[in-house]
Design a protein around this motif. Sequence first.
Motif, PDB file in Angstrom:
ATOM      1  N   THR A 194     -21.291   7.654  83.518  1.00 48.21           N
ATOM      2  CA  THR A 194     -21.962   8.469  84.542  1.00 48.21           C
ATOM      3  C   THR A 194     -23.423   8.052  84.670  1.00 48.21           C
ATOM      4  OG1 THR A 194     -20.460  10.273  84.042  1.00 48.21           O
ATOM      5  CG2 THR A 194     -22.446  10.840  85.269  1.00 48.21           C
ATOM      6  N   MET A 230     -23.372   4.254  86.365  1.00 48.32           N
ATOM      7  CA  MET A 230     -22.838   3.989  87.702  1.00 48.32           C
ATOM      8  C   MET A 230     -22.739   5.222  88.594  1.00 48.32           C
ATOM      9  SD  MET A 230     -18.767   3.287  86.794  1.00 48.32           S
ATOM     10  CE  MET A 230     -19.051   1.969  85.616  1.00 48.32           C
ATOM     11  N   GLY A 231     -23.196   6.371  88.104  1.00 46.31           N
ATOM     12  CA  GLY A 231     -23.114   7.587  88.914  1.00 46.31           C
ATOM     13  C   GLY A 231     -21.767   8.278  88.756  1.00 46.31           C
ATOM     14  N   ARG A 232     -21.754   9.533  89.170  1.00 45.79           N
ATOM     15  CA  ARG A 232     -20.590  10.402  88.956  1.00 45.79           C
ATOM     16  C   ARG A 232     -19.332   9.878  89.638  1.00 45.79           C
ATOM     17  NH1 ARG A 232     -18.529  14.943  91.885  1.00 45.79           N
ATOM     18  NH2 ARG A 232     -17.573  16.474  90.491  1.00 45.79           N
ATOM     19  N   GLY A 233     -19.438   9.429  90.886  1.00 50.03           N
ATOM     20  CA  GLY A 233     -18.258   9.042  91.654  1.00 50.03           C
ATOM     21  C   GLY A 233     -17.518   7.865  91.051  1.00 50.03           C
ATOM     22  N   ARG A 234     -18.261   6.825  90.717  1.00 53.44           N
ATOM     23  CA  ARG A 234     -17.607   5.639  90.160  1.00 53.44           C
ATOM     24  C   ARG A 234     -17.138   5.882  88.730  1.00 53.44           C
ATOM     25  NH1 ARG A 234     -21.710   1.241  93.090  1.00 53.44           N
ATOM     26  NH2 ARG A 234     -20.423   1.011  94.965  1.00 53.44           N
ATOM     27  N   LEU A 270     -16.057   8.715  87.545  1.00 56.66           N
ATOM     28  CA  LEU A 270     -14.803   9.474  87.647  1.00 56.66           C
ATOM     29  C   LEU A 270     -13.651   8.565  88.045  1.00 56.66           C
ATOM     30  CD1 LEU A 270     -16.041  12.832  89.208  1.00 56.66           C
ATOM     31  CD2 LEU A 270     -14.941  12.532  86.977  1.00 56.66           C
ATOM     32  N   SER A 301     -16.931  20.646  93.577  1.00 57.93           N
ATOM     33  CA  SER A 301     -17.260  19.685  92.511  1.00 57.93           C
ATOM     34  C   SER A 301     -16.755  20.141  91.147  1.00 57.93           C
ATOM     35  CB  SER A 301     -18.774  19.467  92.425  1.00 57.93           C
ATOM     36  OG  SER A 301     -19.278  18.945  93.638  1.00 57.93           O
ATOM     37  N   ALA A 321     -19.874  16.019  97.584  1.00 61.04           N
ATOM     38  CA  ALA A 321     -19.396  17.027  96.636  1.00 61.04           C
ATOM     39  C   ALA A 321     -18.039  16.652  96.056  1.00 61.04           C
ATOM     40  CB  ALA A 321     -19.322  18.394  97.309  1.00 61.04           C
ATOM     41  N   CYS A 322     -17.332  15.728  96.735  1.00 57.51           N
ATOM     42  CA  CYS A 322     -16.053  15.256  96.196  1.00 57.51           C
ATOM     43  C   CYS A 322     -16.297  14.414  94.944  1.00 57.51           C
ATOM     44  CB  CYS A 322     -15.311  14.412  97.241  1.00 57.51           C
ATOM     45  SG  CYS A 322     -14.582  15.381  98.582  1.00 57.51           S
ATOM     46  N   ASP A 323     -15.211  14.194  94.195  1.00 55.79           N
ATOM     47  CA  ASP A 323     -15.337  13.400  92.979  1.00 55.79           C
ATOM     48  C   ASP A 323     -15.506  11.919  93.293  1.00 55.79           C
ATOM     49  OD1 ASP A 323     -15.035  15.705  91.535  1.00 55.79           O
ATOM     50  OD2 ASP A 323     -12.886  15.448  91.214  1.00 55.79           O
ATOM     51  N   MET A 324     -14.876  11.437  94.347  1.00 56.81           N
ATOM     52  CA  MET A 324     -14.950  10.014  94.706  1.00 56.81           C
ATOM     53  C   MET A 324     -14.956   9.896  96.223  1.00 56.81           C
ATOM     54  SD  MET A 324     -11.790   8.735  92.318  1.00 56.81           S
ATOM     55  CE  MET A 324     -11.347   9.831  90.945  1.00 56.81           C
ATOM     56  N   ARG A 325     -15.464   8.765  96.701  1.00 56.88           N
ATOM     57  CA  ARG A 325     -15.559   8.494  98.128  1.00 56.88           C
ATOM     58  C   ARG A 325     -15.141   7.052  98.401  1.00 56.88           C
ATOM     59  NH1 ARG A 325     -18.685  11.715  96.208  1.00 56.88           N
ATOM     60  NH2 ARG A 325     -19.589  10.133  94.878  1.00 56.88           N
ATOM     61  N   ALA A 383     -30.408  15.946  95.733  1.00 56.70           N
ATOM     62  CA  ALA A 383     -29.949  15.969  94.347  1.00 56.70           C
ATOM     63  C   ALA A 383     -28.819  14.962  94.110  1.00 56.70           C
ATOM     64  CB  ALA A 383     -29.480  17.382  93.988  1.00 56.70           C
ATOM     65  N   LEU A 437     -26.721   9.292  92.431  1.00 55.79           N
ATOM     66  CA  LEU A 437     -25.751   8.211  92.690  1.00 55.79           C
ATOM     67  C   LEU A 437     -26.421   6.854  92.842  1.00 55.79           C
ATOM     68  CD1 LEU A 437     -23.213   9.680  95.271  1.00 55.79           C
ATOM     69  CD2 LEU A 437     -22.776   9.125  92.868  1.00 55.79           C
ATOM     70  N   VAL A 461     -20.799   5.363  98.550  1.00 51.74           N
ATOM     71  CA  VAL A 461     -19.348   5.467  98.341  1.00 51.74           C
ATOM     72  C   VAL A 461     -18.971   4.608  97.135  1.00 51.74           C
ATOM     73  CG1 VAL A 461     -18.851   5.861 100.788  1.00 51.74           C
ATOM     74  CG2 VAL A 461     -18.827   3.512  99.888  1.00 51.74           C
ATOM     75  N   ASN A 481     -19.284  15.848  84.722  1.00 50.88           N
ATOM     76  CA  ASN A 481     -20.174  16.750  85.466  1.00 50.88           C
ATOM     77  C   ASN A 481     -21.453  17.086  84.686  1.00 50.88           C
ATOM     78  OD1 ASN A 481     -18.529  16.816  87.668  1.00 50.88           O
ATOM     79  ND2 ASN A 481     -17.729  18.874  87.339  1.00 50.88           N
ATOM     80  N   GLY A 519     -23.564  14.321  85.616  1.00 53.19           N
ATOM     81  CA  GLY A 519     -23.489  13.871  86.997  1.00 53.19           C
ATOM     82  C   GLY A 519     -23.824  14.892  88.060  1.00 53.19           C
ATOM     83  N   LEU A 520     -23.782  16.179  87.723  1.00 54.14           N
ATOM     84  CA  LEU A 520     -24.016  17.206  88.748  1.00 54.14           C
ATOM     85  C   LEU A 520     -25.386  17.859  88.590  1.00 54.14           C
ATOM     86  CD1 LEU A 520     -20.835  19.406  89.283  1.00 54.14           C
ATOM     87  CD2 LEU A 520     -21.703  17.558  90.716  1.00 54.14           C
ATOM     88  N   LEU A 570     -38.071  17.106  96.671  1.00 54.96           N
ATOM     89  CA  LEU A 570     -36.772  17.446  96.083  1.00 54.96           C
ATOM     90  C   LEU A 570     -36.110  16.228  95.443  1.00 54.96           C
ATOM     91  CD1 LEU A 570     -35.901  19.894  98.906  1.00 54.96           C
ATOM     92  CD2 LEU A 570     -35.708  20.487  96.481  1.00 54.96           C
ATOM     93  N   ALA A 595     -35.065  14.976  90.544  1.00 56.87           N
ATOM     94  CA  ALA A 595     -34.107  14.209  89.740  1.00 56.87           C
ATOM     95  C   ALA A 595     -34.568  12.764  89.535  1.00 56.87           C
ATOM     96  CB  ALA A 595     -32.730  14.201  90.415  1.00 56.87           C
TER      97      ALA A 595
END
Lengths: 276, 276, 276
Positions: A154, A157-161, A163, B97, B121-125, B151, B156, B183, B219, B222-223, C217, C221
């Motif tokens: 995390t 590479m960030g949360r998305g990647r 995960l 999330s 807000a999704c886990d992946m894109r 944020a 990301l 993404v 999370n 990552g969040l 903002l 982070a």
Amino acid sequence: MKDQIQIKVTKRSPAYWRVTFDHPPLNIFRPEMLPQVNEIITALETDEQVKVVVFDSAVEGFFLIHLDFLARLDDLAHLPPGPTGLHPWPEMLGRLSRAPVVSIASIRGRATGMGSELALACDMRFASREKAILSQFEVGAGLVPGGGPMAQLTRLMGRGRALEVILSANDIPGDLAELYGYVNRSLPDADLDGFVDALATRIASFDKRTLLDIRRLVNVAGLPSDIEIESGWNACVASMARPATQERIKELIGRGFCKPGEAEDRLGEFVGQHGR
Amino acid sequence: MKDQIQIKVTKRSPAYWRVTFDHPPLNIFRPEMLPQVNEIITALETDEQVKVVVFDSAVEGFFLIHLDFLARLDDLAHLPPGPTGLHPWPEMLGRLSRAPVVSIASIRGRATGMGSELALACDMRFASREKAILSQFEVGAGLVPGGGPMAQLTRLMGRGRALEVILSANDIPGDLAELYGYVNRSLPDADLDGFVDALATRIASFDKRTLLDIRRLVNVAGLPSDIEIESGWNACVASMARPATQERIKELIGRGFCKPGEAEDRLGEFVGQHGR
Amino acid sequence: MKDQIQIKVTKRSPAYWRVTFDHPPLNIFRPEMLPQVNEIITALETDEQVKVVVFDSAVEGFFLIHLDFLARLDDLAHLPPGPTGLHPWPEMLGRLSRAPVVSIASIRGRATGMGSELALACDMRFASREKAILSQFEVGAGLVPGGGPMAQLTRLMGRGRALEVILSANDIPGDLAELYGYVNRSLPDADLDGFVDALATRIASFDKRTLLDIRRLVNVAGLPSDIEIESGWNACVASMARPATQERIKELIGRGFCKPGEAEDRLGEFVGQHGR
């Protein structure tokens, strides 16, 4: 078997060591390897001259992979906690990330599970474009990974990647690993050894105290806390105990998991075929 | 209009749902969509079998875009806060999330404003290389974005790229979105559906408890916290109330904003032409 | 020399300023430049109309480089701390990152040491693909960098790549800088000026208050705390005082460091040849 040395240490110079995993045919992680790695970390922590260590593999196709689920796992599970209170595996990884030596993983072949986690605990990672495959396959076996990839990936590479890598359990080849920041760079296989050797030699020419002060400061923002790692480890232990996980592992073993062949050669594909 | 269903839920299997935005011609976000999304999130939170949800669009050219400024905005502005105390829009995003389901945004067409925020807000894109365009256009209308992109994007892609995306209000096509980590990956348009479907099917074959434990741990790092999201929302509300913003929005509406045509088809260019 | 102006300010419009480093032949950072930069930051902080500032160079081959070690360093070292208690150099960088103006570094030629640190304190960085070279060369001179790159690079590119950049002291050309996220993007040299000018003009057309609320903002982070920066500065000062460092700098100066020629033209290579 227990005392067989599966990890070789070579000193290219007093300041530059190599640690080579040599446990054919899979470089699978056996419980007795943990004390061996711990001993090497202790040597790196106490030697006054070493400045750089490179981790690589002598086994074709495998950098270092997951735990050998065919071994007596009690040897690993019942180890007493280390000085920080963590289980010795995540504790060793944390020691490596903070040890007074710059660490580089030179990845050729598969690095999954504990192999990926060890690479992530290193300061830098370089991969063979053609021959490296990284992954955290664990969820395919019903397991939460135990050595901190949720925390480490995390941050890299960030949360998305992160995960995607962990929840998909998919094979990540060299170029995708570079795109995602799983490794610093992927290099043509023919260039990898020369590149890593030149970088290690270069860093070994610099002042040790300065190198370590810099690393300590990067760790402030770059490393997870012990509590975050402990939380991941506890989730791993809990997942291991669940009947659904035990059944999944049993099924994988029945299909060739932890043995040379298709299962380990195509682990990403293999764990995606559960229940089909 | 108020009760018209603009979001379709399809269950490919008990474990794998699809949520499809179908509000032609623009997939513009109308205030009455928020309760519909909330209801879907509640269903995802309470269903015991669902493990993966994919968000996509049935409207050519648009994944999901910003608020419809031609609608009665009071319907949205005067909603009571949700259980966490946040306004229902950022609260819904935070619920998504953390919901007990893995979420994937499959982006074809424009995702801007709330559409981009929902994807974040999704886990992946995953994005169509040729047909996806992401952006946070808000500053072009004098607005601070309200659903947390300051944020989320900073985590990301780092501060520099996040500032470029939000302060420029520019269109970000698929490949640049991949380079920046907006993404996970951009894929050839012809491959996007197959890729996302295979990934979702694969994840749905894994153990739900293990998937969620992993996501919970990712999370942690990552969040953003609710307080950070709340601060962004408050800045959004304050920006909306400023006369300069109201005037800017009025001018954009006069030039075709929120209606089919050049304004929405080339929103990045359009908001850059203010005062020319 | 002391009062010579080495930094030019041009107002393209009341809202869009350019700050150009013009201290040939190397754009080397001399102690007397710090008050000049501070004065410019103060002007940016107090002007009500400026919204965007672009930093660039008028010197072929050099954006802005490290401290001139041939200068009377006491001028810099003995400066009283600024209002936050930090040394004026890191304090100025922190002011820039929080100043009520959007800042863009347009990098052509070498940006190393303080030049890299100034670029990192800006909100965005764009680089000439052919002509930009970024680096933190300091460890090659036995020094811990003082202006925060351990904190900034780790947040931009993750721990592994940040450690590689700082511990290797290597030259990072435009494309690698883009891959690592050291810069937002590298652009063909012929396109750089037009791209940055269009982006700056565009941002200058937006509402100042909204731009700054967004930036505030993102900073939550994206920016390190003052304490983290102070810790890095203290490590820099300590490294400067070590005899091994003094000797290393002396040796580099003997071989041409801080003077026009091979040493500065190929600084990465140059500092890697210590003791050979």
